[in-house]
Design a protein around this motif. Structure first.
Motif, PDB file in Angstrom:
ATOM      1  N   PHE A 154       0.907  -1.232  -0.099  1.00 21.52           N
ATOM      2  CA  PHE A 154      -0.152  -0.011  -0.058  1.00 21.52           C
ATOM      3  C   PHE A 154       0.711   1.341  -0.133  1.00 21.52           C
ATOM      4  N   HIS A 155       1.555   1.296   0.930  1.00 21.90           N
ATOM      5  CA  HIS A 155       2.777   2.751   1.004  1.00 21.90           C
ATOM      6  C   HIS A 155       3.645   2.583   0.047  1.00 21.90           C
ATOM      7  N   PHE A 156       4.021   1.297  -0.450  1.00 23.22           N
ATOM      8  CA  PHE A 156       5.044   1.391  -1.814  1.00 23.22           C
ATOM      9  C   PHE A 156       4.296   2.025  -2.875  1.00 23.22           C
ATOM     10  N   SER A 157       2.968   1.752  -3.159  1.00 21.62           N
ATOM     11  CA  SER A 157       2.304   2.340  -4.130  1.00 21.62           C
ATOM     12  C   SER A 157       2.056   3.865  -4.000  1.00 21.62           C
ATOM     13  N   ARG A 158       1.571   4.175  -2.986  1.00 23.64           N
ATOM     14  CA  ARG A 158       0.977   5.462  -2.465  1.00 23.64           C
ATOM     15  C   ARG A 158       2.165   6.508  -2.327  1.00 23.64           C
ATOM     16  N   SER A 159       3.385   6.160  -2.144  1.00 26.86           N
ATOM     17  CA  SER A 159       4.403   6.735  -2.118  1.00 26.86           C
ATOM     18  C   SER A 159       5.275   6.900  -3.327  1.00 26.86           C
ATOM     19  N   ARG A 160       4.770   6.298  -4.321  1.00 30.94           N
ATOM     20  CA  ARG A 160       5.278   6.250  -5.663  1.00 30.94           C
ATOM     21  C   ARG A 160       6.865   5.653  -5.669  1.00 30.94           C
ATOM     22  N   SER A 161       7.138   4.812  -4.839  1.00 32.19           N
ATOM     23  CA  SER A 161       8.394   3.892  -4.791  1.00 32.19           C
ATOM     24  C   SER A 161       8.311   3.041  -5.870  1.00 32.19           C
ATOM     25  N   ARG A 162       9.745   2.527  -6.173  1.00 30.14           N
ATOM     26  CA  ARG A 162      10.048   1.970  -7.584  1.00 30.14           C
ATOM     27  C   ARG A 162      10.539   0.584  -7.047  1.00 30.14           C
ATOM     28  N   ILE A 163      10.043  -0.506  -7.806  1.00 28.95           N
ATOM     29  CA  ILE A 163      10.661  -1.836  -7.514  1.00 28.95           C
ATOM     30  C   ILE A 163      12.165  -1.605  -7.799  1.00 28.95           C
ATOM     31  N   GLU A 164      12.839  -1.058  -8.860  1.00 26.27           N
ATOM     32  CA  GLU A 164      13.962  -1.065  -9.222  1.00 26.27           C
ATOM     33  C   GLU A 164      14.863  -0.757  -8.101  1.00 26.27           C
ATOM     34  N   ASP A 165      14.257   0.103  -7.305  1.00 24.28           N
ATOM     35  CA  ASP A 165      15.104   0.937  -6.133  1.00 24.28           C
ATOM     36  C   ASP A 165      15.572  -0.237  -5.163  1.00 24.28           C
ATOM     37  N   ILE A 166      14.488  -1.336  -5.031  1.00 24.60           N
ATOM     38  CA  ILE A 166      14.553  -2.348  -3.842  1.00 24.60           C
ATOM     39  C   ILE A 166      16.138  -2.945  -4.017  1.00 24.60           C
ATOM     40  N   ALA A 167      16.880  -2.931  -5.280  1.00 27.58           N
ATOM     41  CA  ALA A 167      18.019  -3.707  -5.492  1.00 27.58           C
ATOM     42  C   ALA A 167      19.066  -2.915  -4.674  1.00 27.58           C
ATOM     43  N   SER A 168      19.010  -1.568  -4.383  1.00 24.75           N
ATOM     44  CA  SER A 168      19.982  -1.224  -3.694  1.00 24.75           C
ATOM     45  C   SER A 168      20.003  -1.150  -2.110  1.00 24.75           C
ATOM     46  N   ILE A 169      18.925  -1.995  -1.824  1.00 24.97           N
ATOM     47  CA  ILE A 169      18.858  -2.294  -0.384  1.00 24.97           C
ATOM     48  C   ILE A 169      19.441  -3.555  -0.056  1.00 24.97           C
ATOM     49  N   PRO A 170      20.570  -3.798   0.909  1.00 24.44           N
ATOM     50  CA  PRO A 170      21.006  -5.000   1.283  1.00 24.44           C
ATOM     51  C   PRO A 170      19.981  -6.028   1.701  1.00 24.44           C
ATOM     52  N   PRO A 171      19.714  -7.210   1.163  1.00 24.47           N
ATOM     53  CA  PRO A 171      18.808  -8.111   1.616  1.00 24.47           C
ATOM     54  C   PRO A 171      18.738  -8.374   2.919  1.00 24.47           C
ATOM     55  N   SER A 172      19.792  -8.160   3.868  1.00 23.10           N
ATOM     56  CA  SER A 172      19.632  -8.385   5.315  1.00 23.10           C
ATOM     57  C   SER A 172      18.774  -7.261   5.843  1.00 23.10           C
ATOM     58  N   ARG A 173      18.648  -6.241   5.136  1.00 21.32           N
ATOM     59  CA  ARG A 173      17.530  -5.072   5.769  1.00 21.32           C
ATOM     60  C   ARG A 173      16.227  -5.309   5.371  1.00 21.32           C
ATOM     61  N   LEU A 174      15.789  -6.442   4.677  1.00 21.20           N
ATOM     62  CA  LEU A 174      14.570  -6.712   4.158  1.00 21.20           C
ATOM     63  C   LEU A 174      14.195  -7.915   5.441  1.00 21.20           C
ATOM     64  N   ARG A 175      13.798  -7.699   6.433  1.00 22.41           N
ATOM     65  CA  ARG A 175      13.510  -8.851   7.250  1.00 22.41           C
ATOM     66  C   ARG A 175      12.114  -9.470   7.144  1.00 22.41           C
ATOM     67  N   TYR A 176      11.077  -8.796   6.759  1.00 28.97           N
ATOM     68  CA  TYR A 176       9.886  -9.263   6.539  1.00 28.97           C
ATOM     69  C   TYR A 176       9.019  -8.196   5.635  1.00 28.97           C
ATOM     70  N   LEU A 177       7.966  -8.687   5.139  1.00 29.66           N
ATOM     71  CA  LEU A 177       7.161  -7.792   4.007  1.00 29.66           C
ATOM     72  C   LEU A 177       5.792  -7.596   4.598  1.00 29.66           C
ATOM     73  N   GLN A 178       5.118  -6.816   4.604  1.00 29.08           N
ATOM     74  CA  GLN A 178       3.651  -6.613   4.871  1.00 29.08           C
ATOM     75  C   GLN A 178       3.155  -6.904   3.169  1.00 29.08           C
ATOM     76  N   PHE A 179       1.905  -7.431   3.300  1.00 24.73           N
ATOM     77  CA  PHE A 179       1.204  -7.771   2.159  1.00 24.73           C
ATOM     78  C   PHE A 179      -0.469  -7.375   2.021  1.00 24.73           C
ATOM     79  N   CYS A 180      -0.573  -6.719   0.884  1.00 30.17           N
ATOM     80  CA  CYS A 180      -2.003  -6.480   0.448  1.00 30.17           C
ATOM     81  C   CYS A 180      -1.937  -5.974  -0.865  1.00 30.17           C
ATOM     82  N   ASP A 181      -3.228  -5.615  -1.364  1.00 28.91           N
ATOM     83  CA  ASP A 181      -3.156  -4.902  -2.877  1.00 28.91           C
ATOM     84  C   ASP A 181      -3.993  -3.701  -2.461  1.00 28.91           C
ATOM     85  N   VAL A 182      -4.172  -2.810  -3.441  1.00 30.50           N
ATOM     86  CA  VAL A 182      -4.707  -1.554  -3.598  1.00 30.50           C
ATOM     87  C   VAL A 182      -5.041  -1.149  -5.121  1.00 30.50           C
TER      88      VAL A 182
END
Length: 271
Positions: free
Chosen positions: A166-194
């Motif tokens: 939800f926030h990913f969409s509404r903040s206009r964040s981009r999937i390609e920007d996730i690649a710059s985040i170390p995987p260890s920083r992505l500890r879990y993911l919330q899930f829904c649709d909008v």
């Protein structure tokens, strides 16, 4: 590895914390999220921090059902709140066996917010817990890039960035920007649709966020693309408040539908 899937508190907020554990079990989840601290003044507030009868009831339900606690919320970084103010709640989260603490950034002073988040992470680390910063467009960590910068500058090993579609969409964040985040920083993911269309006002966005999301696969977010950009088998917390549907469909049935919809999206990923 079996993916952990948790029922987030906001999905079934009409239930008490012990009822949420039972609901998660009956609906087929492996984990649950517990809201120890309310997100808004209008939410139900429970005497659950510390050795209280309600906390002991939650512990008993967890033991009886085998459900585990994934995350505990919500901890706000504010100008007038120190990490030590949260120690009782953090200790309670550790007692429940949680893995993660959900943090919101609500301090407009960037340097102070980073310093406060680092102090919070240090305290969480003493209890063996991760501290994940959830970006939301109405907070001081508005998007993925800002949250990732705060996490990296705080420097704590147990700090993470929490992505919610939800926030990913509404903040206009981009999937390609996730690649710059170390995987260890992505500890879990919330899930829904909008829905794909972003409302024109923050008031409408807030209403959608807190009351009217969609089951995964029923909206406009590229959930398969998002899942491919994060670590495989990352734990999922299904946060899907649907107040209109809740008028006619009970909490356990909504939780079952949320899990079934999520599994359909995951099947697309595996295919």
């Amino acid at each position: 590895m079996t993916r952990a899937i948790a029922l987030a508190a906001l999905t079934v907020l009409e239930l008490t914390p012990p009822e949420m554990v039972t609901c998660a079990h009956e609906a087929g989840y492996s984990h649950v999220g517990i809201r120890l601290l309310p997100a808004t003044p209008t939410e139900p507030q429970y005497d659950i921090v510390g050795d209280t009868p309600l906390l002991r009831e939650v512990e008993a339900r967890l033991a009886d059902t085998g459900i585990k606690v994934l995350d505990v919320e919500i901890f706000r970084i504010k100008p007038d709140v120190r990490a030590a103010n949260y120690e009782a709640a953090i200790a309670t989260a550790a007692r429940l066996g949680a893995s993660e603490l959900l943090v919101a950034g609500n301090d407009p002073d960037d340097a102070r917010q980073i310093e406060s988040f680092a102090a919070f992470c240090e305290l969480a680390g003493r209890y063996g817990l991760g501290a994940v910063l959830e970006f939301m467009p109405w907070t001081e960590a508005k998007n993925l890039t800002q949250a990732a910068r705060i996490v990296e500058r705080c420097g704590a090993k147990n700090a993470g960035v929490l992505i919610d579609p939800f926030h990913f969409s509404r903040s206009r964040s981009r999937i390609e920007d996730i690649a710059s985040i170390p995987p260890s920083r992505l500890r879990y993911l919330q899930f829904c649709d909008v829905p794909a269309e972003i409302p024109p006002t923050m008031e409408e966005i807030l209403h959608q966020a807190r009351a009217e999301r969609l089951f995964p696969g029923e909206g406009g977010v590229d959930l398969v693309g998002l899942l491919r950009a994060v670590p495989r088998d990352i734990p999922l917390s299904l946060e899907i408040p649907m107040h209109t549907l809740a008028r006619t469909v009970g909490a356990t049935e909504r939780a079952r539908r949320a899990l079934a919809a999520t599994k359909r999206v995951l099947a697309q990923l595996d295919a």
